[in-house]
Design a protein around this motif. Sequence first.
Motif, short mmCIF file in Angstrom:
data_model
loop_
_atom_site.label_atom_id
_atom_site.label_comp_id
_atom_site.label_asym_id
_atom_site.label_seq_id
_atom_site.Cartn_x
_atom_site.Cartn_y
_atom_site.Cartn_z
N TRP A 37 35.54 44.70 51.44
CA TRP A 37 35.93 43.71 50.43
C TRP A 37 36.66 42.61 51.21
CZ3 TRP A 37 33.66 44.38 45.97
CH2 TRP A 37 33.44 45.66 45.46
N THR A 38 35.95 41.58 51.59
CA THR A 38 36.47 40.61 52.54
C THR A 38 37.67 39.83 52.00
OG1 THR A 38 34.98 38.86 51.78
CG2 THR A 38 34.17 40.31 53.53
N ASP A 39 38.44 39.27 52.91
CA ASP A 39 39.58 38.45 52.50
C ASP A 39 39.14 37.34 51.56
OD1 ASP A 39 40.98 40.04 54.25
OD2 ASP A 39 41.66 38.42 55.55
N SER A 40 38.02 36.71 51.88
CA SER A 40 37.60 35.56 51.07
C SER A 40 37.20 36.01 49.66
CB SER A 40 36.44 34.81 51.74
OG SER A 40 35.36 35.67 52.01
N PHE A 41 36.54 37.15 49.53
CA PHE A 41 36.20 37.66 48.19
C PHE A 41 37.47 37.98 47.41
CE2 PHE A 41 35.16 41.15 45.26
CZ PHE A 41 34.12 40.57 44.54
N CYS A 42 38.43 38.62 48.07
CA CYS A 42 39.69 38.96 47.39
C CYS A 42 40.44 37.70 46.97
CB CYS A 42 40.57 39.81 48.32
SG CYS A 42 39.90 41.45 48.68
N ARG A 43 40.42 36.69 47.79
CA ARG A 43 41.14 35.44 47.46
C ARG A 43 40.48 34.71 46.29
NH1 ARG A 43 41.63 34.76 53.47
NH2 ARG A 43 43.74 35.44 53.98
N ILE A 44 39.15 34.77 46.21
CA ILE A 44 38.47 34.16 45.07
C ILE A 44 38.89 34.85 43.77
CG2 ILE A 44 36.23 33.79 43.96
CD1 ILE A 44 35.04 33.45 46.78
N LEU A 45 38.93 36.18 43.79
CA LEU A 45 39.39 36.92 42.61
C LEU A 45 40.84 36.57 42.27
CD1 LEU A 45 37.95 40.53 43.17
CD2 LEU A 45 37.45 39.03 41.23
N ALA A 46 41.69 36.52 43.30
CA ALA A 46 43.09 36.22 43.06
C ALA A 46 43.26 34.82 42.48
CB ALA A 46 43.88 36.37 44.36
N ALA A 47 42.43 33.88 42.92
CA ALA A 47 42.52 32.51 42.41
C ALA A 47 42.13 32.41 40.94
CB ALA A 47 41.61 31.59 43.24
N ARG A 48 41.44 33.44 40.42
CA ARG A 48 41.09 33.46 39.00
C ARG A 48 42.20 34.07 38.15
NH1 ARG A 48 35.45 32.83 38.36
NH2 ARG A 48 34.72 31.69 40.20
N GLY A 49 43.32 34.41 38.78
CA GLY A 49 44.45 34.93 38.02
C GLY A 49 44.54 36.43 37.99
N PHE A 50 44.09 37.08 39.08
CA PHE A 50 44.18 38.54 39.17
C PHE A 50 45.04 38.95 40.36
CE2 PHE A 50 40.02 37.90 37.06
CZ PHE A 50 40.23 38.65 35.91
N HIS A 51 45.72 40.07 40.20
CA HIS A 51 46.46 40.70 41.28
C HIS A 51 45.51 41.71 41.92
CE1 HIS A 51 49.79 43.86 42.35
NE2 HIS A 51 49.36 43.22 43.41
N VAL A 52 45.02 41.43 43.11
CA VAL A 52 43.93 42.18 43.72
C VAL A 52 44.48 43.19 44.73
CG1 VAL A 52 41.79 42.02 45.04
CG2 VAL A 52 42.40 40.20 43.42
N ILE A 53 44.04 44.44 44.59
CA ILE A 53 44.45 45.52 45.49
C ILE A 53 43.19 46.12 46.10
CG2 ILE A 53 45.61 47.77 45.66
CD1 ILE A 53 46.75 46.70 42.71
N ARG A 54 43.13 46.17 47.41
CA ARG A 54 42.06 46.89 48.09
C ARG A 54 42.70 47.98 48.94
NH1 ARG A 54 40.08 42.63 52.91
NH2 ARG A 54 42.11 42.58 53.97
N PHE A 55 42.00 49.07 49.18
CA PHE A 55 42.60 50.16 49.93
C PHE A 55 41.54 50.95 50.69
CE2 PHE A 55 41.30 52.16 46.02
CZ PHE A 55 41.06 53.50 46.32
N ASP A 56 41.99 51.62 51.74
CA ASP A 56 41.12 52.54 52.47
C ASP A 56 41.06 53.86 51.73
OD1 ASP A 56 40.43 50.92 54.68
OD2 ASP A 56 42.26 51.46 55.76
N ASN A 57 39.85 54.28 51.33
CA ASN A 57 39.71 55.62 50.76
C ASN A 57 40.23 56.66 51.75
OD1 ASN A 57 38.35 55.16 48.22
ND2 ASN A 57 36.51 54.63 49.39
N ARG A 58 40.59 57.83 51.23
CA ARG A 58 40.92 58.92 52.13
C ARG A 58 39.75 59.14 53.11
NH1 ARG A 58 41.62 64.45 49.20
NH2 ARG A 58 43.15 63.30 47.94
N ASP A 59 40.07 59.46 54.33
CA ASP A 59 39.10 59.79 55.39
C ASP A 59 38.50 58.58 56.07
OD1 ASP A 59 38.28 61.95 56.86
OD2 ASP A 59 36.71 62.61 55.51
N VAL A 60 38.98 57.37 55.78
CA VAL A 60 38.52 56.19 56.52
C VAL A 60 39.71 55.28 56.80
CG1 VAL A 60 36.17 56.20 55.54
CG2 VAL A 60 37.97 54.88 54.42
N GLY A 61 39.51 54.36 57.73
CA GLY A 61 40.51 53.35 58.02
C GLY A 61 41.84 53.93 58.41
N TYR A 62 42.89 53.34 57.89
CA TYR A 62 44.25 53.77 58.21
C TYR A 62 44.77 54.83 57.24
CZ TYR A 62 44.65 49.88 61.53
OH TYR A 62 44.47 49.03 62.59
N SER A 63 43.93 55.27 56.30
CA SER A 63 44.34 56.34 55.40
C SER A 63 44.18 57.70 56.07
CB SER A 63 43.53 56.27 54.10
OG SER A 63 43.86 55.10 53.36
#
Length: 296
Positions: A37-63
């Motif tokens: 979920w790229t930064d630019s996609f998240c920023r477009i959503l946020a610009a529409r008036g949403f508080h956007v949360i993305r996270f690493d599922n368990r077993d990937v990334g820094y989780s």
Amino acid sequence: MNILKVNGVELAYDRFGNGNDEAIILIAGLGTQMIRWTDSFCRILAARGFHVIRFDNRDVGYSTHFSHCPTLDFNALATALMSGQIPEIPYTLNDMANDAIGLLDALSIERAHFIGRSMGGMIAQIAASEYPERVLSLTSFMSSSGNPALPQTDPDVMAMMTKPAPNPFDNEAGFLAHSLSFAKRIAGTGYPFEEDAYRALIMEEAQRAYDPGSVGRQIAAIAVSGDRRPLLGTIKVPTLVIHGVDDPLFVPVCGEDTASAIPGAELMLVDGMGHDLPHQLYKVVVDRIEQMARRN
């Protein structure tokens, strides 16, 4: 990037936008990290008036990872399921849905719009069914219903997805060739395949956390979740099902079946889109997500 202890695991997450706005939680797919979920996609959503949360599922990334668990035996898994047994696996999609709800709890967020892609769509479906009081709306993106009668993924696609890749730190060129071949195979025909961008994303994921066993463990979680149509039939929140016409991993009828199983769901079939989200489609997708979310 932040980390919280949730549901017995540590989850890494990012936030975009105003914390006082309605929340959107973005759930990533099989073996992939929140940066899909790229930064630019998240920023477009946020610009529409949403508080956007993305996270690493368990077993990937820094989780939290489950690397201590035995390597998945696909043949044993298939044999057990065909005989009607539920094999022991490290975690289920329900556990992962509980992670998303637990993250909202930890952030003191009462309700959110759930958007999940591929496996993340399955997790979001379960959350919308099991926690209706916590879900404002559901967007199931390039996902499926678990209906066993649906067409299976093409064997060559499944083989590419499950074939072990070279270690990126021992053989970066081989790892990239393997990963890019798969990314090209599941991409749609309507938009250019931007190889440089994919190469950078693939290497960023590897550098954040390389765990070749996590894909198998998450495939097992998908396999045992079974047919979700009975759960889908209980979903009451506004629902949008987005699916690419060119998707070879979950063919379009998978999206159609998901939408037909959820009362009142809207289906958005996108010409030229495969099992990915080209940046050229960000605006049109966000337009539909916002339109559906504002119905609540």
